[in-house]
Design a protein around this motif. Structure first.
Motif: not given
Ligand code: GTP
Ligand code: MG
Length: 273
Positions: A24-26, A28, A30, A41, A46, A72-73, A75
């Motif tokens: 899922n999006a968000e 982590g 990326s 980190f 983004l 992959m994205a 969303h």
């Molecule tokens: P999409 O590209 O939209 O699919 O999201 P994604 O899965 O790539 O998420 P991304 O890596 O961009 O991280 C999303 C948010 O979670 C960001 O604000 C990160 O800083 C936060 N984040 C990612 N990994 C961690 C982690 O292990 N711990 C914490 N506390 N925050 C994290």
């Protein structure tokens, strides 16, 4: 040759593999990749737009591995972009956020999306999946515990890791084991080594643990109707005890499930004459 086998697989030679991230999006995805590749980190979110692509080189035993990473994205909006990137993949990093139950529940849908896009000739059996239970640093918000995640992953023959892209915990270990497993798979002609493919517990045990976790009361937990007799409760208890006894069952969460069953039986017998 199997459809998603890389071109060169002689021992000692360099190998080129394709790895994708899913989830899922968000959750982590990326950040996990960034933590491993760039050792940093980024706390600001983004969102990945469509796909991010990167190349990295790693050494596994005597082989140099060229890794093409497609991040992959997550969303749903980007489905159309994602769907052409599933094919010819040797490894998947499948991520959920331990503080977002939805993202854990969505893992099956991610597998289904991949399966559908690979089509009838696609084979998921010769792909290594590494499940990342991410954001373990956010202990206060955690709602999917380790045994639940591990049970899901291991009952499918997938690797399971507890990770934090923020602190770096579990990230190197995950990538190292992931790459070694992919190389092992390639050297084994695209077949999973026996130890990886057969979970050390049965589907019945895994399903029973999940059912017990989700049961609404003690009757439901033992699988008997409300108002059942002492005999019925004891019979149901014995069956579950044999299936889940920690000496016999190594499935993640079996110990807690066993304790819950013991407690449910005690509670019910107290009130049955
Ligand atoms: P999409 O590209 O939209 O699919 O999201 P994604 O899965 O790539 O998420 P991304 O890596 O961009 O991280 C999303 C948010 O979670 C960001 O604000 C990160 O800083 C936060 N984040 C990612 N990994 C961690 C982690 O292990 N711990 C914490 N506390 N925050 C994290
Ligand atoms: Mg992303």
């Amino acid at each position: 040759m199997e459809a998603n086998m890389p071109k060169r697989k002689e021992p000692g030679k360099s190998l080129r593999i394709k790895v994708i991230s899913m989830g899922n999006a968000e959750v982590g995805k990326s950040c996990i990749i960034k933590r491993y590749c760039e050792k940093r980190f980024v706390s600001k979110y983004l969102a990945t737009i469509g796909i991010d692509y990167g190349v990295t080189k790693v050494q596994v035993r005597d082989r140099e591995i060229k890794v093409n990473i497609f991040d992959m994205a997550g969303h749903p909006f980007f489905y159309e972009v994602r769907n052409e990137f599933y094919k010819d993949t040797q490894g998947v990093i499948l991520v959920y956020d331990v503080g977002q139950k939805d993202s854990f529940d969505a893992l099956d849908a991610w597998l289904a999306e991949m399966k559908q896009d690979l089509g009838p000739h696609g084979n998921m059996e010769n792909i290594v999946f590494a499940v990342c239970a991410n954001k373990i640093d956010c202990t206060k918000h955690r709602c999917v515990d380790e045994s639940e995640g591990r049970l899901w992953a291991e009952s499918k023959g997938f690797l399971y890791f507890e990770t934090s892209a923020q602190t770096g915990e579990g990230i190197n270990e995950m990538f190292q084991t992931f790459y070694i497993s992919i190389v092992d798979l390639c050297e084994n002609g695209g077949k999973r080594p026996i130890t990886n493919s057969s979970a050390s517990f049965t589907k019945e045990q895994a399903d029973t643990i999940r059912r017990i976790r989700n049961s609404k009361d003690s009757w439901d937990m033992l699988g008997v109707k409300p108002g059942a007799s002492r005999d019925e409760v004891n019979k149901a208890y014995r069956k579950l005890a044999v299936l889940l006894h920690p000496d016999k069952c190594v499935a993640p969460g079996s110990e807690d499930a066993f304790k819950a069953v013991v407690n449910a039986r005690t509670a019910l017998l107290k009130n049955i004459k």
